[in-house]
Design a protein around this motif. Structure first.
Motif, short mmCIF file in Angstrom:
data_model
loop_
_atom_site.label_atom_id
_atom_site.label_comp_id
_atom_site.label_asym_id
_atom_site.label_seq_id
_atom_site.Cartn_x
_atom_site.Cartn_y
_atom_site.Cartn_z
N SER A 187 -3.70 5.64 -7.68
CA SER A 187 -2.33 5.24 -7.36
C SER A 187 -2.06 5.29 -5.86
CB SER A 187 -1.33 6.12 -8.12
OG SER A 187 -1.56 7.49 -7.83
N SER A 188 -2.62 6.28 -5.16
CA SER A 188 -2.43 6.35 -3.71
C SER A 188 -3.10 5.17 -3.01
CB SER A 188 -3.00 7.66 -3.16
OG SER A 188 -2.32 8.77 -3.72
N ASP A 189 -4.25 4.75 -3.53
CA ASP A 189 -4.95 3.60 -2.94
C ASP A 189 -4.16 2.31 -3.16
OD1 ASP A 189 -7.03 5.26 -2.14
OD2 ASP A 189 -8.10 5.00 -4.03
N ILE A 190 -3.41 2.26 -4.27
CA ILE A 190 -2.59 1.07 -4.54
C ILE A 190 -1.55 0.88 -3.44
CG2 ILE A 190 -0.89 0.08 -6.13
CD1 ILE A 190 -2.46 1.35 -8.42
N VAL A 191 -0.94 1.99 -2.99
CA VAL A 191 0.04 1.91 -1.91
C VAL A 191 -0.62 1.43 -0.62
CG1 VAL A 191 1.64 3.25 -0.48
CG2 VAL A 191 1.46 3.72 -2.93
N GLU A 192 -1.80 1.92 -0.35
CA GLU A 192 -2.52 1.48 0.85
C GLU A 192 -2.86 0.00 0.78
OE1 GLU A 192 -2.99 3.26 3.57
OE2 GLU A 192 -1.86 4.84 2.57
N PHE A 193 -3.16 -0.48 -0.43
CA PHE A 193 -3.44 -1.90 -0.60
C PHE A 193 -2.22 -2.73 -0.25
CE2 PHE A 193 -3.33 -5.71 -3.29
CZ PHE A 193 -4.50 -6.35 -2.87
N GLY A 194 -1.03 -2.26 -0.63
CA GLY A 194 0.20 -2.96 -0.29
C GLY A 194 0.42 -3.02 1.21
N LYS A 195 0.07 -1.92 1.91
CA LYS A 195 0.20 -1.91 3.36
C LYS A 195 -0.77 -2.89 4.01
CE LYS A 195 1.76 2.91 3.58
NZ LYS A 195 1.42 4.28 4.05
N ILE A 196 -1.96 -2.99 3.43
CA ILE A 196 -2.95 -3.92 3.98
C ILE A 196 -2.48 -5.37 3.77
CG2 ILE A 196 -5.30 -4.80 3.69
CD1 ILE A 196 -6.14 -1.95 2.98
N ALA A 197 -1.91 -5.64 2.58
CA ALA A 197 -1.40 -6.99 2.32
C ALA A 197 -0.28 -7.35 3.28
CB ALA A 197 -0.91 -7.08 0.88
N ASN A 198 0.52 -6.32 3.66
CA ASN A 198 1.53 -6.46 4.71
C ASN A 198 2.56 -7.55 4.41
OD1 ASN A 198 2.69 -5.60 7.09
ND2 ASN A 198 1.60 -7.11 8.35
N THR A 199 2.98 -7.62 3.15
CA THR A 199 4.09 -8.49 2.78
C THR A 199 5.15 -7.63 2.09
OG1 THR A 199 3.19 -9.04 0.59
CG2 THR A 199 2.55 -10.45 2.45
N GLU A 201 6.90 -8.20 -0.56
CA GLU A 201 6.76 -8.16 -2.01
C GLU A 201 5.63 -7.21 -2.42
OE1 GLU A 201 6.82 -10.84 -0.18
OE2 GLU A 201 8.75 -11.79 -0.69
N ALA A 202 4.50 -7.29 -1.70
CA ALA A 202 3.35 -6.44 -2.05
C ALA A 202 3.67 -4.97 -1.83
CB ALA A 202 2.13 -6.85 -1.23
N ILE A 203 4.35 -4.66 -0.73
CA ILE A 203 4.71 -3.27 -0.43
C ILE A 203 5.67 -2.74 -1.49
CG2 ILE A 203 5.92 -1.78 1.19
CD1 ILE A 203 4.79 -3.53 3.45
N PHE A 204 6.68 -3.56 -1.85
CA PHE A 204 7.64 -3.14 -2.87
C PHE A 204 6.96 -2.91 -4.21
CE2 PHE A 204 10.36 -4.35 -6.44
CZ PHE A 204 11.37 -3.41 -6.31
N PHE A 205 6.10 -3.86 -4.62
CA PHE A 205 5.45 -3.77 -5.92
C PHE A 205 4.50 -2.58 -5.99
CE2 PHE A 205 1.98 -5.07 -8.84
CZ PHE A 205 2.72 -5.12 -10.01
N THR A 206 3.71 -2.36 -4.94
CA THR A 206 2.76 -1.25 -4.97
C THR A 206 3.47 0.10 -4.93
OG1 THR A 206 2.50 -1.48 -2.55
CG2 THR A 206 0.85 -2.55 -3.97
N ARG A 207 4.57 0.18 -4.20
CA ARG A 207 5.34 1.43 -4.19
C ARG A 207 6.00 1.69 -5.54
NH1 ARG A 207 8.30 1.39 1.81
NH2 ARG A 207 6.40 1.89 3.00
#
Length: 263
Positions: A187-199, A201-207
Motif C-alpha cells: 500500500s505504501s508503494d501504491i502512494v509512491e506510484f501516484g507521486k511518480i505518475a504526477n497527475t 487523479e493518480a495521486i488522489f486515487f492512490t491516496r
C-alpha cells in the motif's frame, strides 16, 4: 458501547467455539504438517546448496513460509465460514434465535482467530525446534514478537475475508481477499506510484486506496526480527492500535453486508 450494540458474550462465545471446531476440521492441521515438512526439507538441503549461508536462509525461509501458510488458512477458511452456514442452511436455524448478525460475525471472527493463534503457535514451536536441531542461532524475543504481530495481521485478513464471504461466493471471496492481502503489503508503494505518475487523479486515487486498504506491512517484523532488530515501542503500540481499529471497522462492514443478505 457493547450494551448499546446489544452484544451477548455468551452467544459470541458459543459461535466462536463452533467456528473454532469447524475450522480445525477444515484441514487446518494439514497446513501445520506441510509447514513441518517444508522445514525438514529446508534443513536437510540448504546446508549443501547455499554455500555456507544456510543459517540465514533457513531463518528467512521459516518466517516467510509461516506467514504465507497462515495467510492461506485465514483466506481459505475465513471466506467460507459464513457461506457454508448459508449453503447448509444452518444460518436459518441460528438467526431466528436471540442472536444478532453482529454477534454471529464477531463470533466467527473470534473462532477463526483462535484457530490461527493455535496454528501460528504450533508453527513457531516447529520453527524454533528445527533451528535448534540445525544448530542455527536465533533471536528468541524478536522472533516471538514477530509471530504475535503476524497474528494481528491475520486477524485483519480474517475480518476482510468475512466481509467478502458475506456477500459473494467462496471462490470470488478468496480471490478478492488474496488481492487485498497482496495490495495491503504494497500500500505504501501504491502512494509512491501516484507521486511518480504526477497527475492529480493518480495521486488522489492512490491516496484513497492507501486509506481504504490495510497497511499490512506495518505488522511485518520478520525481516528485521531475524537480525534481532525491532521498531521502537511507540511505533509498535501505534501498529497495535491501528490493527484493533481496522478490525472493528471491517467487522462493522461485515455485519452490515451480512444483514443485507436475504435467506
Amino acid at each position: 458501547m457493547l450494551a448499546a450494540l446489544d452484544l451477548d458474550f455468551l452467544r459470541i462465545r458459543a459461535i466462536a467455539l463452533n467456528g473454532f471446531r469447524e475450522a480445525i476440521r477444515d484441514r487446518v492441521l494439514y497446513f501445520i504438517a506441510f509447514y513441518a515438512l517444508l522445514l525438514a526439507l529446508a534443513t536437510a538441503t540448504l546446508r549443501y546448496l547455499s554455500g555456507g549461508a544456510h543459517e540465514k536462509i533457513l531463518l528467512d525461509f521459516g518466517v516467510g513460509a509461516m506467514a504465507l501458510l497462515s495467510a492461506a488458512i485465514a483466506i481459505y477458511v475465513g471466506t467460507g465460514l459464513i457461506n457454508k452456514e448459508i449453503e447448509r442452511q444452518t444460518v436459518l436455524m441460528l438467526l431466528p434465535k436471540p442472536l444478532s448478525r453482529a454477534e454471529f460475525a464477531i463470533g466467527k471472527h473470534v473462532g477463526l482467530t483462535a484457530v490461527l493463534a493455535v496454528a501460528v503457535a504450533a508453527m513457531t514451536v516447529l520453527y524454533f525446534a528445527f533451528l535448534g536441531l540445525s544448530g542455527t542461532s536465533f533471536p528468541l524475543g524478536p522472533l516471538l514478537l514477530s509471530s504475535l504481530f503476524l497474528l494481528l495481521e491475520l486477524a485483519i485478513v480474517v475480518a476482510i475475508a468475512l466481509v467478502f464471504g458475506a456477500f459473494t461466493t467462496s471462490l470470488i471471496a478468496m480471490l478478492l481477499s488474496f488481492g487485498v492481502y497482496v495490495m495491503g503489503h504494497f500500500s505504501s508503494d501504491i502512494v509512491e506510484f501516484g507521486k511518480i505518475a504526477n497527475t492529480r487523479e493518480a495521486i488522489f486515487f492512490t491516496r484513497l486506496l492507501y486509506l481504504i486498504l490495510p497497511d499490512l506491512e506495518r505488522f511485518n517484523l520478520r525481516n528485521d526480527a531475524v537480525y534481532g532488530i525491532l521498531p521502537p515501542v511507540p511505533e509498535l503500540c501505534q501498529s497495535v492500535l491501528y490493527g484493533g481499529f481496522y478490525i472493528v471497522i471491517v467487522l462493522a462492514i461485515a455485519t452490515f453486508a451480512f444483514s443485507r443478505r436475504q435467506f
